[in-house]
Design an enzyme around this catalytic site. Sequence first.
Site, PDB file in Angstrom:
ATOM      1  N   HIS A   1       7.686   4.520  12.037  1.00 33.39           N
ATOM      2  CA  HIS A   1       7.533   4.470  10.568  1.00 33.39           C
ATOM      3  C   HIS A   1       8.602   5.388   9.985  1.00 33.39           C
ATOM      4  CE1 HIS A   1       4.781   4.119   6.909  1.00 33.39           C
ATOM      5  NE2 HIS A   1       5.661   5.036   6.540  1.00 33.39           N
TER       6      HIS A   1
ATOM      7  N   CYS B   1       5.961   9.348  -0.538  1.00 29.15           N
ATOM      8  CA  CYS B   1       4.631   9.925  -0.328  1.00 29.15           C
ATOM      9  C   CYS B   1       4.337  10.923  -1.428  1.00 29.15           C
ATOM     10  CB  CYS B   1       4.543  10.608   1.034  1.00 29.15           C
ATOM     11  SG  CYS B   1       2.955  11.416   1.319  1.00 29.15           S
TER      12      CYS B   1
ATOM     13  N   ARG C   1       0.840  -1.202   0.000  1.00 25.62           N
ATOM     14  CA  ARG C   1       0.000   0.000   0.000  1.00 25.62           C
ATOM     15  C   ARG C   1       0.873   1.250   0.000  1.00 25.62           C
ATOM     16  NH1 ARG C   1      -0.607   4.853   2.407  1.00 25.62           N
ATOM     17  NH2 ARG C   1      -0.197   3.896   4.451  1.00 25.62           N
ATOM     18  N   ASP C   2       1.513   1.551   1.102  1.00 26.01           N
ATOM     19  CA  ASP C   2       2.302   2.771   1.206  1.00 26.01           C
ATOM     20  C   ASP C   2       3.451   2.771   0.208  1.00 26.01           C
ATOM     21  OD1 ASP C   2       2.917   5.259   2.353  1.00 26.01           O
ATOM     22  OD2 ASP C   2       4.420   4.354   3.650  1.00 26.01           O
TER      23      ASP C   2
END
Length: 286
Positions: A204, A237, A12-13
């Site tokens: 994280h 991101c 996902r990330d």
Amino acid sequence: MPAVRLFEVGPRDGLQNEPRQIPVAEKIALVDLLSRSGLTHIECASFVSPRWVPQMAGSGEVLRGITRAEGVSYAALTPNLRGFEEAQAARADEVAVFAAASEGFSRANINANIAESFERFAPILAEAKKAGISVRSYVSCVIECPYDGPIDPAQVAGVVEKLLDLGCYEVSLGDTIGAGTPDTVRALLERVLTVAAPSQLAGHFHDTNGRALDNIDVALDLGLRRFDTAVGGLGGCPYAPGASGNVATEAVARHLTRKGHAHGLDLAVIDAAAEMARAMRGDADV
């Protein structure tokens, strides 16, 4: 010594920041391989609008298509109640909401300020409680923000406390642009640990500046035993300029082994998954 749990976020990330649109079948293959590695948590879906994060299109198909392994929790990111309902329909075992420690990043990421973001979370937590679905949370930019600069640890602690009060079982502290150093991570955690137990927190870390493993060591020293990692170092991101990939699962697992921390992963399977992940982003020979 307590075992360390790695929460795999690559599907996902990691994949959400890859320029190539990854076919659903490839995503399923990666999750299925990771499911055989000893991981207990794999985040493999995001029910955000494909208009904003097109790489996450087909998340429902991924969750419905994977071969579920006993003892593995399959997680999905849910930005709002509609996303939660879609995740629930696709049989996500748990969901995650995402906040920020900086106003600038919150506005860039979800077009809402921090206070407004909590208003969006409340219905998700209420419905998840009714359904018996656990909710995890992310807090972005806990060290430094690409828009607002350095972040006060007290501000992070306030966001963490609110998320726990809402009912999140765990808060993942995101060094979103990899700006953290051992000193700033220690200062952050010492403040956050005044409002949360180590068992309620996860680290994280992005390896933008090559300090992720050093920062993990600080977190370990302060009692944290949960960390987010991405196989093959996938990630970044879309709303954080300069953010490179998450720290690699295989690198963290080997680092933990050297430090004497049990992690329960089959490194041969993790290495195969890392090779698959690198091939998916087009750099298998790197």
